[in-house]
Design an enzyme around this catalytic site. Structure first.
Site, PDB file in Angstrom:
ATOM      1  N   ASN A  73      43.302  -4.223 103.173  1.00  0.00           N
ATOM      2  CA  ASN A  73      41.928  -4.699 102.989  1.00  0.00           C
ATOM      3  C   ASN A  73      41.981  -6.218 103.050  1.00  0.00           C
ATOM      4  OD1 ASN A  73      39.379  -5.345 102.194  1.00  0.00           O
ATOM      5  ND2 ASN A  73      39.425  -4.188 100.281  1.00  0.00           N
ATOM      6  N   ARG A 126      40.369  -1.416 106.069  1.00  0.00           N
ATOM      7  CA  ARG A 126      38.988  -1.339 105.603  1.00  0.00           C
ATOM      8  C   ARG A 126      38.160  -2.372 106.356  1.00  0.00           C
ATOM      9  NH1 ARG A 126      36.529  -3.006  99.760  1.00  0.00           N
ATOM     10  NH2 ARG A 126      34.481  -2.148 100.140  1.00  0.00           N
ATOM     11  N   HIS A 185      29.949   0.668 100.464  1.00  0.00           N
ATOM     12  CA  HIS A 185      30.700   1.517  99.524  1.00  0.00           C
ATOM     13  C   HIS A 185      30.770   2.960 100.037  1.00  0.00           C
ATOM     14  CE1 HIS A 185      29.623  -1.087  95.717  1.00  0.00           C
ATOM     15  NE2 HIS A 185      30.715  -1.548  96.311  1.00  0.00           N
ATOM     16  N   LEU A 218      29.498   2.249  90.198  1.00  0.00           N
ATOM     17  CA  LEU A 218      29.144   1.097  89.372  1.00  0.00           C
ATOM     18  C   LEU A 218      30.389   0.264  89.109  1.00  0.00           C
ATOM     19  CD1 LEU A 218      26.943   3.026  86.757  1.00  0.00           C
ATOM     20  CD2 LEU A 218      26.228   2.058  88.957  1.00  0.00           C
ATOM     21  N   GLY A 219      30.599  -0.737  89.943  1.00  0.00           N
ATOM     22  CA  GLY A 219      31.710  -1.664  89.732  1.00  0.00           C
ATOM     23  C   GLY A 219      31.116  -3.043  89.534  1.00  0.00           C
ATOM     24  N   ARG A 274      24.995  -9.968  91.559  1.00  0.00           N
ATOM     25  CA  ARG A 274      23.925  -9.877  92.575  1.00  0.00           C
ATOM     26  C   ARG A 274      22.651  -9.331  91.938  1.00  0.00           C
ATOM     27  NH1 ARG A 274      27.476  -6.323  96.349  1.00  0.00           N
ATOM     28  NH2 ARG A 274      29.289  -7.672  96.392  1.00  0.00           N
ATOM     29  N   GLU A 317      33.437   4.527  85.402  1.00  0.00           N
ATOM     30  CA  GLU A 317      34.557   5.284  84.842  1.00  0.00           C
ATOM     31  C   GLU A 317      34.856   4.912  83.390  1.00  0.00           C
ATOM     32  OE1 GLU A 317      37.849   4.626  87.599  1.00  0.00           O
ATOM     33  OE2 GLU A 317      36.499   5.071  89.268  1.00  0.00           O
ATOM     34  N   GLU A 358      39.489   4.453  96.901  1.00  0.00           N
ATOM     35  CA  GLU A 358      39.139   4.106  98.277  1.00  0.00           C
ATOM     36  C   GLU A 358      40.380   4.030  99.173  1.00  0.00           C
ATOM     37  OE1 GLU A 358      36.607   1.074  96.426  1.00  0.00           O
ATOM     38  OE2 GLU A 358      35.293   1.311  98.153  1.00  0.00           O
TER      39      GLU A 358
HETATM   40  P1  ADP Z   1      34.852  -4.164  92.178  1.00  0.00           P
HETATM   41  O1  ADP Z   1      35.794  -3.210  92.906  1.00  0.00           O
HETATM   42  O2  ADP Z   1      33.435  -4.083  92.604  1.00  0.00           O
HETATM   43  O3  ADP Z   1      35.356  -5.552  92.019  1.00  0.00           O
HETATM   44  P2  ADP Z   1      35.491  -2.510  89.857  1.00  0.00           P
HETATM   45  O4  ADP Z   1      35.079  -1.158  90.308  1.00  0.00           O
HETATM   46  O5  ADP Z   1      36.938  -2.786  89.698  1.00  0.00           O
HETATM   47  O6  ADP Z   1      34.775  -3.645  90.678  1.00  0.00           O
HETATM   48  O7  ADP Z   1      34.757  -2.781  88.444  1.00  0.00           O
HETATM   49  C1  ADP Z   1      34.943  -3.978  87.758  1.00  0.00           C
HETATM   50  C2  ADP Z   1      34.010  -4.000  86.567  1.00  0.00           C
HETATM   51  O8  ADP Z   1      34.223  -2.851  85.746  1.00  0.00           O
HETATM   52  C3  ADP Z   1      34.243  -5.179  85.626  1.00  0.00           C
HETATM   53  O9  ADP Z   1      33.538  -6.314  86.038  1.00  0.00           O
HETATM   54  C4  ADP Z   1      33.737  -4.653  84.290  1.00  0.00           C
HETATM   55  O10 ADP Z   1      32.380  -4.985  84.147  1.00  0.00           O
HETATM   56  C5  ADP Z   1      33.849  -3.153  84.418  1.00  0.00           C
HETATM   57  N1  ADP Z   1      34.871  -2.619  83.512  1.00  0.00           N
HETATM   58  C6  ADP Z   1      36.179  -2.538  83.714  1.00  0.00           C
HETATM   59  N2  ADP Z   1      36.791  -1.997  82.641  1.00  0.00           N
HETATM   60  C7  ADP Z   1      35.826  -1.725  81.745  1.00  0.00           C
HETATM   61  C8  ADP Z   1      35.799  -1.152  80.420  1.00  0.00           C
HETATM   62  N3  ADP Z   1      36.903  -0.746  79.808  1.00  0.00           N
HETATM   63  N4  ADP Z   1      34.605  -1.029  79.826  1.00  0.00           N
HETATM   64  C9  ADP Z   1      33.483  -1.427  80.429  1.00  0.00           C
HETATM   65  N5  ADP Z   1      33.439  -1.984  81.667  1.00  0.00           N
HETATM   66  C10 ADP Z   1      34.594  -2.115  82.304  1.00  0.00           C
END
Ligand code: ADP
Length: 405
Positions: A17, A98, A187, A216-217, A248, A340, A391
């Protein structure tokens, strides 16, 4: 090359990636789903780059100058040589890349050739930060690993099935056609993977299930999937549309842009930066990580409370809308960092939706989930679950399918 023989000779796929200033990689065993090795090269083009390689349970870190992607990938291959696993004996049958934007040109993965490269280049105006970086990674990897087939997997491909009614913006049709303005989503690899895994987990054919998938990331998106086919998604021309995200804004009246341009003296680039990097829960609360956000809410921070409320409200609106689009809803699946790990968000967004057949078992919901977990009560009309996304594995499996290994 390392002299120690590889412990396994099953096919592996190197997943790459390549971003504008980073390269993430993973050597994946597509059968078991194991990451045999993984790593990250960051700060490419800056004075000192950071390299991390994880293999055999050991993490190796280096701080070295990484002037460009070619050098970055050379360093990665050097680490495979030095620390292992030895790529020469790892039976690498494909490199899976990717790519963010496949536009209207790709509805699935593709074997890289000159024509495919040309199309990815042609789509650059739709993803100016991403597609050129992806293409650089592909070219560099091809030069360094010329004997292995290279496959591209697009973030948008799963959403090529969106009906025109969902994919079309109601603007002048000619302008839209001239400039490829329509909803492509993003996504997609994750939404596809999760919706298929859900069916497997429930022991039901995916063709029988109507699902809402919530990725939801830091970036966040929702999709409606009818019988395995995507019929709606929240991201649009770019990943800016839709849900409130870490930084965003998601949906916004487009006139906000005109207003800020005309009355706040902001340039288009400044507004672009505002909406992509200084908005979302960070813009509202100063913090974009949900762990910190919850601490702030618990400490009585009213800005953090509002940020969480806005986030949950938007998400709930999408669930209602997609329920209506699907007509009948069987599954809601949460995935990615927040989906998650964050039981407060999951409970917060689904509370009060019992009239729609959506219920949560609060005990099952409690805590972080690293394994697929049903969190609705037995016998609930809608099965709610947490399904960790992967992914890299999804890209590896698609690459294997393309090369027929
Ligand atoms: P991306 O791939 O879009 O960068 P991820 O799917 O790795 O993001 O998600 C990152 C986000 O997940 C972090 O910014 C945080 O808000 C949330 N996160 C990670 N661990 C936890 C946790 N234990 N509790 C709550 N939120 C979490």
């Amino acid at each position: 090359m390392s002299t120690s023989p590889s412990p396994q000779h099953r096919a592996t796929v190197l997943v790459v990636n390549s971003g504008s200033s980073s390269i993430k990689y993973q050597l994946v065993d597509p059968d078991s789903g194991d990451a045999v090795a993984s790593g990250l090269v960051e700060r490419i083009g800056e004075d000192t780059g950071a390299v991390k390689h994880v293999a055999h349970g050991v993490t190796t870190r280096r701080e070295v100058p990484v002037p460009d992607h070619a050098e970055g990938l050379r360093i990665v291959l050097g680490l495979f040589d030095e620390i292992g696993p030895d790529l020469a004996t790892s039976n690498v049958v494909a490199v899976g890349h990717r790519v963010v934007q496949g536009g209207a040109l790709f509805d699935g993965p593709a074997l890289v050739d000159a024509e495919v490269e040309r199309k990815i280049e042609q789509l650059a105006p739709l993803a100016p930060l991403h597609n050129p970086a992806n293409l650089t990674g592909i070219r560099v990897a091809q030069a360094l690993l010329p004997d292995v087939p290279h496959v591209v997997v697009f973030d948008t491909a799963f959403f090529r099935t969106l009906p025109d009614a969902a994919a079309t913006y109601a603007i002048d049709a000619q302008v839209a056609a001239d400039h490829q303005v329509r909803r492509y989503g993003a996504h997609g690899t994750s939404h596809q993977y999760v919706s298929q895994q859900v069916a497997q987990l429930l022991g039901r054919p995916v063709s029988e299930l109507n699902q809402i998938v919530l990725h939801l990331g830091n970036g966040a998106s929702a999709s409606a999937v009818r019988g395995g086919v995507a019929v709606e998604t929240s991201m649009g021309l770019t990943p800016l549309e839709g849900l409130v995200m870490g930084t965003r804004s998601g949906d916004i009246d487009p006139a906000v842009v005109f207003h800020l341009y005309r009355n706040a003296g902001m340039s288009i680039d400044e507004i672009d930066d505002l909406l992509n990097r200084r908005s979302g829960i960070k813009g509202l609360s100063g913090e974009n990580d949900f762990r910190q956000l919850h601490d702030m809410v618990a400490a009585g921070d009213t800005a953090a409370r509002l940020a969480l409320d806005v986030y949950l409200h938007r998400l709930r609106k999408y669930i209602g809308a997609y329920h209506a689009v699907l007509g009948r809803l069987d599954v809601i699946a949460f995935t990615a960092g927040v989906g998650e790990n964050d039981d407060i968000v999951r409970a917060g967004v689904l509370s009060g939706l019992e009239a729609l057949g959506i219920e949560l078992d609060l005990e099952r919901n409690a805590g972080r989930k690293s394994e697929p977990t049903v969190i609705s009560p037995d016998g609930a009309k809608v099965t709610v679950l947490v399904l960790p996304t992967n992914e890299e594995l999804a890209i590896a499996r698609q690459a294997i399918e393309v090369v027929g290994a």
